[in-house]
Motif scaffolding. Structure first.
Motif, short mmCIF file in Angstrom:
data_model
loop_
_atom_site.label_atom_id
_atom_site.label_comp_id
_atom_site.label_asym_id
_atom_site.label_seq_id
_atom_site.Cartn_x
_atom_site.Cartn_y
_atom_site.Cartn_z
N GLN A 17 1.39 -5.25 -2.17
CA GLN A 17 2.57 -4.51 -2.45
C GLN A 17 2.07 -2.91 -1.93
O GLN A 17 0.75 -2.66 -2.21
N PHE A 19 2.64 0.99 -1.10
CA PHE A 19 3.27 2.08 -1.36
C PHE A 19 3.16 3.39 -0.59
O PHE A 19 2.01 3.70 -0.25
N ASP A 21 4.89 6.72 1.65
CA ASP A 21 5.80 7.89 2.09
C ASP A 21 5.10 8.72 3.20
O ASP A 21 4.42 8.03 4.01
N PHE A 25 -0.19 5.72 2.90
CA PHE A 25 0.28 4.64 2.23
C PHE A 25 -0.93 4.16 1.17
O PHE A 25 -1.95 4.74 1.57
N MET A 27 -2.42 0.72 -1.08
CA MET A 27 -2.42 -0.54 -1.34
C MET A 27 -3.44 -1.24 -2.21
O MET A 27 -4.66 -0.87 -1.68
#
Length: 182
Positions: A17, A19, A21, A25, A27
């Motif tokens: 998964q 994450f 922006d 990132f 992970m």
């Protein structure tokens, strides 16, 4: 982390998964508790990191002693990663599975002990990192022929050109002549 079975159930894709922006990132790349419950019980003893150029094929390698399970991923670039079942007692003996691993898709592949493993670099270059369940023992290493029709791997060769190989891999054994695991 999502654990995805492949056509050979013992070979597993790990999909993190991510994450992200506009700053970048984050992970998790490995959690021992999840790996033990979702994949298999293993202890990793060695981490490796390699860099290879476009069109290079490394493999298909395995060790007859000090057999290695490998958890592999790509941190830069893109490869086609392959596992070949060398376990004679397995229902998938002699079969292969290939998965695209890239810095972009951030997938990992679990290749258990008893499999030959290799990868082909599809991008300008690729950095490949992997955890191993046993130590590298070159005196027990076997190189299986990457293009043996008995295995029938459909490598995504760029422009159909033959891959660049090490001398060891140029002289890889045919599947019929290679040592197997019971």
């Amino acid at each position: 982390m999502k654990y995805i079975k492949t056509a050979i159930p013992d070979v597993v894709i790990l999909e993190p998964q991510v994450f992200g922006d506009d700053r970048g990132f984050f992970m998790e790349t490995f959690r021992v508790d999840e790996f033990l419950s979702e994949c298999c019980e293993r202890v990793f003893v060695q981490d490796n990191h390699s860099k290879s150029g476009h069109g290079i094929l490394r493999g298909l390698h395995y060790q007859t002693e000090n057999t290695q399970g490998k958890l592999v991923r790509v941190t830069s670039g893109k490869v086609f990663d392959v596992a070949v079942d060398m376990r004679k007692s397995s229902p998938t003996f002699g079969q292969s599975v290939g998965v695209e691993l890239s810095a972009e898709n951030k997938r990992q592949l679990w290749v258990p002990e008893g499999f030959a493993h290799g990868f082909y670099v599809m991008s300008e270059s690729a950095e490949f990192v992997y955890k191993c369940t046993d130590y590298y023992a070159p005196e027990h290493e076997i190189s299986l022929s990457w293009d043996d029709p008995a295995i029938g791997i459909e490598w995504p060769l760029v422009d159909g050109k033959a891959p660049l190989l090490s001398d060891k891999d140029k002289n890889g054994l045919l599947f019929a002549d290679a040592p197997y695991f019971e």
